[in-house]
Design a protein around this motif. Structure first.
Motif, PDB file in Angstrom:
ATOM      1  N   ASP A  60       0.831  -1.212   0.000  1.00 13.16           N
ATOM      2  CA  ASP A  60       0.000   0.000   0.000  1.00 13.16           C
ATOM      3  C   ASP A  60       0.861   1.256   0.000  1.00 13.16           C
ATOM      4  OD1 ASP A  60      -1.913  -1.907   0.240  1.00 13.16           O
ATOM      5  OD2 ASP A  60      -2.327  -1.541   2.363  1.00 13.16           O
ATOM      6  N   HIS A  61       2.131   1.095   0.373  1.00 15.84           N
ATOM      7  CA  HIS A  61       3.011   2.268   0.433  1.00 15.84           C
ATOM      8  C   HIS A  61       4.148   2.151  -0.582  1.00 15.84           C
ATOM      9  CE1 HIS A  61       5.786  -0.216   2.828  1.00 15.84           C
ATOM     10  NE2 HIS A  61       4.708  -0.632   3.446  1.00 15.84           N
ATOM     11  N   GLY A  62       3.815   1.600  -1.756  1.00 19.26           N
ATOM     12  CA  GLY A  62       4.824   1.516  -2.816  1.00 19.26           C
ATOM     13  C   GLY A  62       5.517   0.179  -2.823  1.00 19.26           C
ATOM     14  N   THR A  99       0.732 -18.305  10.085  1.00 15.99           N
ATOM     15  CA  THR A  99       0.066 -17.287  10.912  1.00 15.99           C
ATOM     16  C   THR A  99       1.067 -16.493  11.743  1.00 15.99           C
ATOM     17  OG1 THR A  99      -1.846 -18.762  11.047  1.00 15.99           O
ATOM     18  CG2 THR A  99      -1.779 -16.960  12.629  1.00 15.99           C
ATOM     19  N   SER A 100       0.788 -15.214  11.857  1.00 20.56           N
ATOM     20  CA  SER A 100       1.632 -14.306  12.643  1.00 20.56           C
ATOM     21  C   SER A 100       1.279 -14.391  14.124  1.00 20.56           C
ATOM     22  CB  SER A 100       1.402 -12.877  12.148  1.00 20.56           C
ATOM     23  OG  SER A 100       2.014 -11.963  13.036  1.00 20.56           O
ATOM     24  N   GLY A 101       2.289 -14.292  14.979  1.00 21.16           N
ATOM     25  CA  GLY A 101       2.039 -14.260  16.420  1.00 21.16           C
ATOM     26  C   GLY A 101       1.721 -12.850  16.887  1.00 21.16           C
ATOM     27  N   ARG A 102       2.014 -11.879  16.043  1.00 22.76           N
ATOM     28  CA  ARG A 102       1.849 -10.474  16.435  1.00 22.76           C
ATOM     29  C   ARG A 102       0.388 -10.042  16.395  1.00 22.76           C
ATOM     30  NH1 ARG A 102       3.740  -6.411  12.038  1.00 22.76           N
ATOM     31  NH2 ARG A 102       5.736  -7.494  12.251  1.00 22.76           N
ATOM     32  N   ASP A 103      -0.293 -10.383  15.285  1.00 23.89           N
ATOM     33  CA  ASP A 103      -1.646  -9.859  15.092  1.00 23.89           C
ATOM     34  C   ASP A 103      -2.610 -10.884  14.486  1.00 23.89           C
ATOM     35  OD1 ASP A 103      -0.520 -10.029  12.611  1.00 23.89           O
ATOM     36  OD2 ASP A 103      -0.717  -7.909  12.094  1.00 23.89           O
ATOM     37  N   GLY A 104      -2.172 -12.139  14.355  1.00 25.57           N
ATOM     38  CA  GLY A 104      -3.057 -13.173  13.808  1.00 25.57           C
ATOM     39  C   GLY A 104      -3.208 -13.116  12.299  1.00 25.57           C
ATOM     40  N   TYR A 105      -2.496 -12.202  11.655  1.00 26.79           N
ATOM     41  CA  TYR A 105      -2.524 -12.128  10.182  1.00 26.79           C
ATOM     42  C   TYR A 105      -2.074 -13.485   9.641  1.00 26.79           C
ATOM     43  CZ  TYR A 105      -1.835 -10.140   5.520  1.00 26.79           C
ATOM     44  OH  TYR A 105      -1.923  -9.863   4.175  1.00 26.79           O
ATOM     45  N   ALA A 106      -2.700 -13.947   8.546  1.00 27.22           N
ATOM     46  CA  ALA A 106      -2.361 -15.278   8.053  1.00 27.22           C
ATOM     47  C   ALA A 106      -2.551 -15.382   6.552  1.00 27.22           C
ATOM     48  CB  ALA A 106      -3.221 -16.322   8.768  1.00 27.22           C
ATOM     49  N   HIS A 146       2.149  -8.900  -5.266  1.00 25.84           N
ATOM     50  CA  HIS A 146       1.858  -8.076  -4.090  1.00 25.84           C
ATOM     51  C   HIS A 146       2.441  -8.758  -2.858  1.00 25.84           C
ATOM     52  CE1 HIS A 146      -0.511  -5.689  -1.237  1.00 25.84           C
ATOM     53  NE2 HIS A 146      -0.636  -4.815  -2.234  1.00 25.84           N
ATOM     54  N   ALA A 147       2.786  -7.966  -1.840  1.00 19.93           N
ATOM     55  CA  ALA A 147       3.443  -8.532  -0.649  1.00 19.93           C
ATOM     56  C   ALA A 147       2.453  -9.069   0.387  1.00 19.93           C
ATOM     57  CB  ALA A 147       4.331  -7.471  -0.005  1.00 19.93           C
ATOM     58  N   SER A 148       1.182  -9.190   0.017  1.00 18.54           N
ATOM     59  CA  SER A 148       0.180  -9.510   1.043  1.00 18.54           C
ATOM     60  C   SER A 148       0.297 -10.916   1.637  1.00 18.54           C
ATOM     61  CB  SER A 148      -1.235  -9.251   0.522  1.00 18.54           C
ATOM     62  OG  SER A 148      -1.378  -9.769  -0.767  1.00 18.54           O
ATOM     63  N   ARG A 149       0.974 -11.859   0.979  1.00 18.67           N
ATOM     64  CA  ARG A 149       1.186 -13.174   1.628  1.00 18.67           C
ATOM     65  C   ARG A 149       2.491 -13.186   2.424  1.00 18.67           C
ATOM     66  NH1 ARG A 149      -0.279 -18.388  -1.952  1.00 18.67           N
ATOM     67  NH2 ARG A 149       0.997 -17.400  -3.557  1.00 18.67           N
ATOM     68  N   GLY A 150       3.166 -12.055   2.452  1.00 24.05           N
ATOM     69  CA  GLY A 150       4.434 -11.969   3.189  1.00 24.05           C
ATOM     70  C   GLY A 150       4.188 -11.803   4.680  1.00 24.05           C
ATOM     71  N   VAL A 151       3.662 -12.862   5.316  1.00 17.30           N
ATOM     72  CA  VAL A 151       3.289 -12.800   6.742  1.00 17.30           C
ATOM     73  C   VAL A 151       4.521 -12.432   7.582  1.00 17.30           C
ATOM     74  CG1 VAL A 151       2.374 -14.125   8.702  1.00 17.30           C
ATOM     75  CG2 VAL A 151       1.510 -14.561   6.382  1.00 17.30           C
ATOM     76  N   GLN A 152       4.367 -11.400   8.381  1.00 21.95           N
ATOM     77  CA  GLN A 152       5.464 -10.954   9.246  1.00 21.95           C
ATOM     78  C   GLN A 152       5.289 -11.510  10.652  1.00 21.95           C
ATOM     79  OE1 GLN A 152       5.686  -6.632   8.924  1.00 21.95           O
ATOM     80  NE2 GLN A 152       5.180  -6.792   6.757  1.00 21.95           N
ATOM     81  N   ASP A 153       6.406 -11.742  11.318  1.00 21.09           N
ATOM     82  CA  ASP A 153       6.423 -12.286  12.677  1.00 21.09           C
ATOM     83  C   ASP A 153       5.693 -13.630  12.740  1.00 21.09           C
ATOM     84  OD1 ASP A 153       7.048 -12.519  15.305  1.00 21.09           O
ATOM     85  OD2 ASP A 153       5.698 -10.953  16.017  1.00 21.09           O
TER      86      ASP A 153
HETATM   87  N1  LIG Z   1       1.760  -9.915  10.610  1.00 26.46           N
HETATM   88  C1  LIG Z   1       1.404  -9.223   9.523  1.00 26.46           C
HETATM   89  N2  LIG Z   1       2.054  -9.469   8.357  1.00 26.46           N
HETATM   90  C2  LIG Z   1       1.702  -8.775   7.237  1.00 26.46           C
HETATM   91  C3  LIG Z   1       0.673  -7.813   7.259  1.00 26.46           C
HETATM   92  C4  LIG Z   1       0.008  -7.581   8.500  1.00 26.46           C
HETATM   93  O1  LIG Z   1      -0.924  -6.762   8.627  1.00 26.46           O
HETATM   94  N3  LIG Z   1       0.417  -8.299   9.600  1.00 26.46           N
HETATM   95  N4  LIG Z   1       0.337  -7.142   6.095  1.00 26.46           N
HETATM   96  C5  LIG Z   1       0.713  -7.768   4.825  1.00 26.46           C
HETATM   97  C6  LIG Z   1       0.573  -6.849   3.723  1.00 26.46           C
HETATM   98  S1  LIG Z   1      -1.018  -6.524   3.230  1.00 26.46           S
HETATM   99  C7  LIG Z   1       1.665  -6.314   3.061  1.00 26.46           C
HETATM  100  S2  LIG Z   1       1.451  -5.374   1.688  1.00 26.46           S
HETATM  101  C8  LIG Z   1       3.038  -6.615   3.514  1.00 26.46           C
HETATM  102  C9  LIG Z   1       3.890  -5.383   3.635  1.00 26.46           C
HETATM  103  O2  LIG Z   1       3.416  -4.701   4.731  1.00 26.46           O
HETATM  104  P1  LIG Z   1       4.124  -3.409   5.325  1.00 26.46           P
HETATM  105  O3  LIG Z   1       3.094  -2.345   5.115  1.00 26.46           O
HETATM  106  O4  LIG Z   1       4.327  -3.719   6.766  1.00 26.46           O
HETATM  107  O5  LIG Z   1       5.389  -3.168   4.579  1.00 26.46           O
HETATM  108  O6  LIG Z   1       3.056  -7.325   4.754  1.00 26.46           O
HETATM  109  C10 LIG Z   1       2.120  -8.355   4.846  1.00 26.46           C
HETATM  110  N5  LIG Z   1       2.361  -9.065   6.079  1.00 26.46           N
END
Ligand SMILES: Nc1nc2c(c(=O)[nH]1)N[C@H]1C(S)=C(S)[C@@H](COP(=O)(O)O)O[C@H]1N2
Ligand SMILES: [Mo]
Length: 160
Positions: A60-62, A99-106, A146-153
């Motif tokens: 969403d931010h480039g 799944t992320s441990g930070r916010d449940g994003y998956a 798109h980076a949306s499957r790039g689950v963080q944490d």
């Molecule tokens: N844990 C976690 N991972 C996530 C997300 C999130 O909300 N939570 N958003 C996703 C989305 S929609 C994008 S585009 C990428 C990049 O997110 P950024 O805005 O943190 O760079 O991370 C992905 N991984």
């Protein structure tokens, strides 16, 4: 002079705190339809054969661009042992929920996406970006626009 010393003491303590936090990346729990559910520490993850992938993905931010280094998701699943079952090519029915441990994003991937016999996509659980350690483990899915499957944490990997 005393003020300078105090400032450097604070800086040193902040530095130690940051180093401790970097070592505190979560353990990764692998479970679900696997033969041996297991937990991997960040150190165990780093000890697996490293794989590097370069991606440019929209957010969403480039665009986000980078060379990530980590362990293949396929290797992690292999450690736990993908459960087979009755029926022709039953293993193909599995999907992998990360799944992320930070916010449940998956996000989930299909078994056939990462199986070397099929699409063999180099999906990794990354601990490093452009040579610098990441604060947490991140799923990197090369080929995604798109980076949306790039689950963080990342905290859990569940075979379903
Ligand atoms: N844990 C976690 N991972 C996530 C997300 C999130 O909300 N939570 N958003 C996703 C989305 S929609 C994008 S585009 C990428 C990049 O997110 P950024 O805005 O943190 O760079 O991370 C992905 N991984
Ligand atoms: Mo996003």
């Amino acid at each position: 002079m005393r003020r300078v010393c105090f400032a450097s003491l604070v800086a040193a303590l902040l530095c130690l705190g940051a180093a401790a936090r970097a070592d505190e990346a979560r353990n990764i729990v692998i479970g679900g339809a696997v033969e041996h559910p297991l937990t991997l520490t960040p150190a165990q993850l780093r000890a697996l054969p490293p794989v590097e992938v370069s991606v440019t993905q929209q957010t969403d931010h480039g665009p986000v661009e980078g060379k990530f280094r980590g362990a293949l998701l396929w290797t992690l699943i292999g450690r736990a042992g993908l459960a087979d079952g009755p029926g022709k090519n039953a293993y193909l029915r599995h999907s992998i929920l990360v799944t992320s441990g930070r916010d449940g994003y998956a996000a989930s991937l299909g078994e056939g996406e990462i199986d070397p016999k099929l699409e063999g996509k180099q999906v990794i659980l990354a601990y490093e970006k452009d040579g610098a350690p990441l604060a947490d483990m991140r799923l990197v899915v090369p080929g995604d626009a798109h980076a949306s499957r790039g689950v963080q944490d990342v905290a859990t990997i569940e075979v379903q």
